[in-house]
Design a protein around this motif. Sequence first.
Motif, mmCIF file in Angstrom:
data_model
loop_
_atom_site.group_PDB
_atom_site.id
_atom_site.type_symbol
_atom_site.label_atom_id
_atom_site.label_comp_id
_atom_site.label_asym_id
_atom_site.label_seq_id
_atom_site.Cartn_x
_atom_site.Cartn_y
_atom_site.Cartn_z
ATOM 1 N N ALA A 3 0.836 -1.209 0.000
ATOM 2 C CA ALA A 3 0.000 0.000 0.000
ATOM 3 C C ALA A 3 0.866 1.252 0.000
ATOM 4 N N LEU A 4 1.970 1.199 0.756
ATOM 5 C CA LEU A 4 2.855 2.355 0.847
ATOM 6 C C LEU A 4 3.521 2.623 -0.505
ATOM 7 N N GLU A 6 2.189 1.928 -3.401
ATOM 8 C CA GLU A 6 1.157 2.552 -4.229
ATOM 9 C C GLU A 6 1.016 4.024 -3.905
ATOM 10 N N GLN A 7 1.074 4.355 -2.605
ATOM 11 C CA GLN A 7 0.984 5.765 -2.199
ATOM 12 C C GLN A 7 2.165 6.562 -2.751
ATOM 13 N N LEU A 8 3.344 5.942 -2.740
ATOM 14 C CA LEU A 8 4.536 6.635 -3.239
ATOM 15 C C LEU A 8 4.382 6.925 -4.738
ATOM 16 N N GLU A 10 1.645 7.221 -6.389
ATOM 17 C CA GLU A 10 0.626 8.255 -6.527
ATOM 18 C C GLU A 10 1.214 9.635 -6.191
ATOM 19 N N ALA A 11 1.999 9.694 -5.114
ATOM 20 C CA ALA A 11 2.551 10.975 -4.660
ATOM 21 C C ALA A 11 3.542 11.547 -5.670
ATOM 22 N N ARG B 40 3.343 16.082 0.781
ATOM 23 C CA ARG B 40 2.881 14.698 0.820
ATOM 24 C C ARG B 40 3.950 13.777 0.216
ATOM 25 N N THR B 44 5.729 10.694 2.136
ATOM 26 C CA THR B 44 5.549 9.328 1.635
ATOM 27 C C THR B 44 6.893 8.718 1.250
#
Lengths: 197, 197
Positions: A3-4, A6-8, A10-11, B40, B44
């Motif tokens: 998940a992290l 994926e967040q990276l 996205e960020a 963000r 992240t």
Amino acid sequence: MSALLEQLIEALRVLPGVGPKSAQRMAYHVLERDRDGGRRLAETLAAAVERIGHCARCRDFSETEVCATCASAARDAYLLCAVESPADRLAIEQATGYRGLYFVLQGRLSPLDGIGPRELGLDRLAARLAEGEVQELIIATNPTVEGEATAHYLAQLARQHKVRPSRLAHGVPLGGELEYVDRGTLSHAFGSRSEMP
Amino acid sequence: MSALLEQLIEALRVLPGVGPKSAQRMAYHVLERDRDGGRRLAETLAAAVERIGHCARCRDFSETEVCATCASAARDAYLLCAVESPADRLAIEQATGYRGLYFVLQGRLSPLDGIGPRELGLDRLAARLAEGEVQELIIATNPTVEGEATAHYLAQLARQHKVRPSRLAHGVPLGGELEYVDRGTLSHAFGSRSEMP
């Protein structure tokens, strides 16, 4: 996928020109090969976002109240160059031998988007011109419709304060071939031809 | 230019495909238009670099000891697919309906660079094959010289443990035109032709 991670991915897409595929490539690259570089980037970015503000005199990015250029005694205070963005300022600084000062509008007049003289800090520019030190305002806004409108507005402002306005020359780029120069530029260059010495 | 801004531009260059010019554009973009996104990204990235490690079973990136795929009861444990990188794993996961498990080598055999069976975690792969649950090892290394050498090595390893090795099909890509397919691929596809039903 984690998940992290994926967040990276996205960020990373806040960066201009970075789509899903290159964001993924960047994330994998940092995690696989350069965690130290990633750590450094995270720290620098956090510090920059927090600490970089605008210079009180020229509105360019600055960590200090007044930026190094504005504070320098080596620059000619009678020349002031107005540009739309910090990137334009940097381009002029790198390409020319200009030793005067700058004023960064951080945009251009665009009434439909609610960007008027106030948003461009023109009250501050007017106060600066009123000080009487500036003799020439070099207007280096972009040669677009909005940039030209801004240039005309700035020229008027300068004349009101008895400051000489000037504009960057338009014409055929050096090394360009006439055949490939756009029609508007060619027509302008033809009309503004100058006698050869 | 502000020293911190210069550091930010320099730090952005750890990202693959980012040169001085695009790093500058990215820095300006974040500072001018998206400080929240920048904040963000910084957070992240710091968290990802700190917390993302490797799954103890498949060696893919994971925040947890064992990744979600390896821990899932819904995947077929008798199929194991060996890939070179997390990106390859993701490509297979997204393109195919594969429901088995993965083993990520994080590289390929390359003795000259000091990358041997140990660096690819092949001792762990051997132990996994010895458990007796895996029936087929799908070898999806890249069709490069090193990838092929790795594939041969993996196939031997599989046979030693009475596991059936298989390899992705090579041939003319779907939608490709014969005229533009490289010689090696075309020759291979010709030799491996199959009877039409």
